[in-house]
Design a protein around this motif. Structure first.
Motif, PDB file in Angstrom:
ATOM      1  N   VAL A  86       0.839  -1.197   0.000  1.00  0.00           N
ATOM      2  CA  VAL A  86       0.000   0.000   0.000  1.00  0.00           C
ATOM      3  C   VAL A  86       0.877   1.251   0.000  1.00  0.00           C
ATOM      4  CG1 VAL A  86      -1.724   1.285   1.306  1.00  0.00           C
ATOM      5  CG2 VAL A  86      -1.876  -1.194   1.147  1.00  0.00           C
ATOM      6  N   GLU A  87       1.976   1.227   0.759  1.00  0.00           N
ATOM      7  CA  GLU A  87       2.877   2.379   0.807  1.00  0.00           C
ATOM      8  C   GLU A  87       3.437   2.681  -0.579  1.00  0.00           C
ATOM      9  OE1 GLU A  87       2.763   0.427   4.782  1.00  0.00           O
ATOM     10  OE2 GLU A  87       3.060  -0.295   2.761  1.00  0.00           O
ATOM     11  N   TYR A  88       3.875   1.637  -1.271  1.00  0.00           N
ATOM     12  CA  TYR A  88       4.440   1.823  -2.608  1.00  0.00           C
ATOM     13  C   TYR A  88       3.381   2.363  -3.560  1.00  0.00           C
ATOM     14  CZ  TYR A  88       6.866   1.050  -6.964  1.00  0.00           C
ATOM     15  OH  TYR A  88       7.447   1.240  -8.184  1.00  0.00           O
ATOM     16  N   GLU A  89       2.176   1.807  -3.490  1.00  0.00           N
ATOM     17  CA  GLU A  89       1.108   2.247  -4.387  1.00  0.00           C
ATOM     18  C   GLU A  89       0.799   3.728  -4.209  1.00  0.00           C
ATOM     19  OE1 GLU A  89      -2.192  -0.329  -3.662  1.00  0.00           O
ATOM     20  OE2 GLU A  89      -0.916  -2.081  -3.837  1.00  0.00           O
ATOM     21  N   ASN A  90       0.739   4.171  -2.959  1.00  0.00           N
ATOM     22  CA  ASN A  90       0.436   5.572  -2.700  1.00  0.00           C
ATOM     23  C   ASN A  90       1.498   6.500  -3.263  1.00  0.00           C
ATOM     24  OD1 ASN A  90      -2.010   6.304  -0.749  1.00  0.00           O
ATOM     25  ND2 ASN A  90      -1.333   4.220  -0.338  1.00  0.00           N
ATOM     26  N   VAL A  91       2.756   6.213  -3.023  1.00  0.00           N
ATOM     27  CA  VAL A  91       3.800   7.115  -3.514  1.00  0.00           C
ATOM     28  C   VAL A  91       3.994   6.956  -5.015  1.00  0.00           C
ATOM     29  CG1 VAL A  91       4.935   7.284  -1.280  1.00  0.00           C
ATOM     30  CG2 VAL A  91       5.735   5.564  -2.925  1.00  0.00           C
ATOM     31  N   HIS A  92       3.717   5.767  -5.565  1.00  0.00           N
ATOM     32  CA  HIS A  92       3.797   5.608  -7.019  1.00  0.00           C
ATOM     33  C   HIS A  92       2.738   6.471  -7.689  1.00  0.00           C
ATOM     34  CE1 HIS A  92       3.123   3.840 -10.994  1.00  0.00           C
ATOM     35  NE2 HIS A  92       4.426   3.640 -10.965  1.00  0.00           N
ATOM     36  N   ASP A  93       1.532   6.489  -7.116  1.00  0.00           N
ATOM     37  CA  ASP A  93       0.480   7.348  -7.665  1.00  0.00           C
ATOM     38  C   ASP A  93       0.865   8.819  -7.577  1.00  0.00           C
ATOM     39  OD1 ASP A  93      -1.026   5.140  -8.281  1.00  0.00           O
ATOM     40  OD2 ASP A  93      -2.485   5.412  -6.678  1.00  0.00           O
ATOM     41  N   LEU A  94       1.458   9.232  -6.452  1.00  0.00           N
ATOM     42  CA  LEU A  94       1.927  10.605  -6.315  1.00  0.00           C
ATOM     43  C   LEU A  94       2.945  10.919  -7.404  1.00  0.00           C
ATOM     44  CD1 LEU A  94       2.372  13.325  -4.826  1.00  0.00           C
ATOM     45  CD2 LEU A  94       4.039  12.131  -3.398  1.00  0.00           C
ATOM     46  N   TRP A  95       3.903  10.023  -7.591  1.00  0.00           N
ATOM     47  CA  TRP A  95       4.919  10.235  -8.613  1.00  0.00           C
ATOM     48  C   TRP A  95       4.293  10.270 -10.004  1.00  0.00           C
ATOM     49  CZ3 TRP A  95       6.169   6.800 -12.557  1.00  0.00           C
ATOM     50  CH2 TRP A  95       7.225   7.210 -13.358  1.00  0.00           C
ATOM     51  N   ALA A  96       3.466   9.282 -10.316  1.00  0.00           N
ATOM     52  CA  ALA A  96       2.925   9.156 -11.671  1.00  0.00           C
ATOM     53  C   ALA A  96       2.006  10.305 -12.053  1.00  0.00           C
ATOM     54  CB  ALA A  96       2.180   7.828 -11.801  1.00  0.00           C
ATOM     55  N   TYR A  97       1.193  10.789 -11.104  1.00  0.00           N
ATOM     56  CA  TYR A  97       0.186  11.792 -11.446  1.00  0.00           C
ATOM     57  C   TYR A  97       0.592  13.223 -11.136  1.00  0.00           C
ATOM     58  CZ  TYR A  97      -2.639   7.615 -11.940  1.00  0.00           C
ATOM     59  OH  TYR A  97      -3.094   6.391 -12.327  1.00  0.00           O
ATOM     60  N   ASP A  98       1.556  13.403 -10.243  1.00  0.00           N
ATOM     61  CA  ASP A  98       1.891  14.767  -9.844  1.00  0.00           C
ATOM     62  C   ASP A  98       3.341  15.171 -10.060  1.00  0.00           C
ATOM     63  OD1 ASP A  98      -0.691  15.413  -8.967  1.00  0.00           O
ATOM     64  OD2 ASP A  98      -0.336  14.438  -7.051  1.00  0.00           O
ATOM     65  N   ILE A  99       4.262  14.214 -10.102  1.00  0.00           N
ATOM     66  CA  ILE A  99       5.675  14.571 -10.135  1.00  0.00           C
ATOM     67  C   ILE A  99       6.331  14.264 -11.475  1.00  0.00           C
ATOM     68  CG2 ILE A  99       7.940  14.209  -9.054  1.00  0.00           C
ATOM     69  CD1 ILE A  99       6.439  13.453  -6.496  1.00  0.00           C
ATOM     70  N   ALA A 100       5.993  13.131 -12.083  1.00  0.00           N
ATOM     71  CA  ALA A 100       6.664  12.705 -13.323  1.00  0.00           C
ATOM     72  C   ALA A 100       6.595  13.809 -14.365  1.00  0.00           C
ATOM     73  CB  ALA A 100       6.030  11.429 -13.858  1.00  0.00           C
ATOM     74  N   GLY A 101       7.721  14.107 -14.963  1.00  0.00           N
ATOM     75  CA  GLY A 101       7.788  15.133 -15.992  1.00  0.00           C
ATOM     76  C   GLY A 101       7.994  16.536 -15.464  1.00  0.00           C
ATOM     77  N   GLU A 102       7.965  16.704 -14.141  1.00  0.00           N
ATOM     78  CA  GLU A 102       8.144  18.026 -13.547  1.00  0.00           C
ATOM     79  C   GLU A 102       9.592  18.220 -13.124  1.00  0.00           C
ATOM     80  OE1 GLU A 102       5.963  20.428 -13.276  1.00  0.00           O
ATOM     81  OE2 GLU A 102       4.184  19.325 -13.891  1.00  0.00           O
ATOM     82  N   SER A 103      10.081  19.404 -13.293  1.00  0.00           N
ATOM     83  CA  SER A 103      11.409  19.753 -12.804  1.00  0.00           C
ATOM     84  C   SER A 103      11.266  20.259 -11.378  1.00  0.00           C
ATOM     85  CB  SER A 103      12.022  20.829 -13.693  1.00  0.00           C
ATOM     86  OG  SER A 103      13.286  21.189 -13.205  1.00  0.00           O
ATOM     87  N   ILE A 104      11.760  19.481 -10.435  1.00  0.00           N
ATOM     88  CA  ILE A 104      11.579  19.813  -9.027  1.00  0.00           C
ATOM     89  C   ILE A 104      12.609  20.816  -8.539  1.00  0.00           C
ATOM     90  CG2 ILE A 104      11.596  18.834  -6.699  1.00  0.00           C
ATOM     91  CD1 ILE A 104      10.607  16.205  -8.023  1.00  0.00           C
ATOM     92  N   HIS A 105      13.864  20.617  -8.921  1.00  0.00           N
ATOM     93  CA  HIS A 105      14.942  21.388  -8.294  1.00  0.00           C
ATOM     94  C   HIS A 105      14.862  22.885  -8.552  1.00  0.00           C
ATOM     95  CE1 HIS A 105      17.103  21.391 -12.164  1.00  0.00           C
ATOM     96  NE2 HIS A 105      17.716  22.436 -11.670  1.00  0.00           N
ATOM     97  N   LYS A 106      14.247  23.300  -9.651  1.00  0.00           N
ATOM     98  CA  LYS A 106      14.206  24.739  -9.938  1.00  0.00           C
ATOM     99  C   LYS A 106      13.311  25.503  -8.963  1.00  0.00           C
ATOM    100  CE  LYS A 106      10.654  24.362 -13.525  1.00  0.00           C
ATOM    101  NZ  LYS A 106      10.402  24.491 -14.958  1.00  0.00           N
ATOM    102  N   PHE A 107      12.468  24.788  -8.203  1.00  0.00           N
ATOM    103  CA  PHE A 107      11.585  25.426  -7.236  1.00  0.00           C
ATOM    104  C   PHE A 107      12.190  25.469  -5.834  1.00  0.00           C
ATOM    105  CE2 PHE A 107       8.699  23.511 -10.406  1.00  0.00           C
ATOM    106  CZ  PHE A 107       8.108  24.664 -10.868  1.00  0.00           C
TER     107      PHE A 107
END
Length: 148
Positions: A86-107
């Motif tokens: 369940v832990e992996y599923e939750n963070v995978h969904d966060l990554w897949a829907y909100d983070i993937a393709g985003e440049s994090i470090h510039k913020f």
């Protein structure tokens, strides 16, 4: 899949899984201009807690310094896939829907290394603005996992 009671959700595993996903899939957008793959950010599980949502704060080390970034995601206590925790599923969904393709470090705020930069977080909900604030909360709640 059988549901996992909220108090059995492993916050440490969730933060570590997200750091692992980001380290394995460090997107080209997160490279520092003109530098090699060795200059990619290094993510560490730092803190996690549940309220109405699942919150994760990661410590990020880069050639530019250290910073903290926070994420808010919907908590799915029963998970969505059969083969993962369940832990992996939750963070995978966060990554897949909100983070993937985003440049994090510039913020990130490398000028104030105690500051937490919140990424796609609903500002209506209370979130600590600094790592020091989060440490203070961690001492008063057993629902928060923190690795100093």
């Amino acid at each position: 899949m059988q549901g996992t009671p909220e108090h059995h959700f492993d916050l440490k595993a969730a933060a570590s899984y997200l750091a692992d996903i980001l380290n394995k899939d460090a997107l080209s957008e997160n490279r520092f201009r003109g530098e090699s793959a060795a200059s990619l950010p290094n993510f560490h599980g730092a803190a996690a807690w549940m309220d109405e949502f699942l919150y994760l704060v990661l410590k990020i080390e880069t050639p530019s310094g250290t910073a903290f970034v926070g994420f808010e995601t919907t908590f799915y206590p029963e998970g969505t896939f059969q083969k993962y925790s369940v832990e992996y599923e939750n963070v995978h969904d966060l990554w897949a829907y909100d983070i993937a393709g985003e440049s994090i470090h510039k913020f990130l705020d490398f000028e104030n290394p105690d500051s937490i930069t919140w990424f796609k977080t609903d500002s209506k909900n209370f979130v600590p603005l600094t790592w020091s604030d989060l440490l203070g909360l961690g001492h008063t709640s057993n629902r928060i996992w923190i690795r100093d």
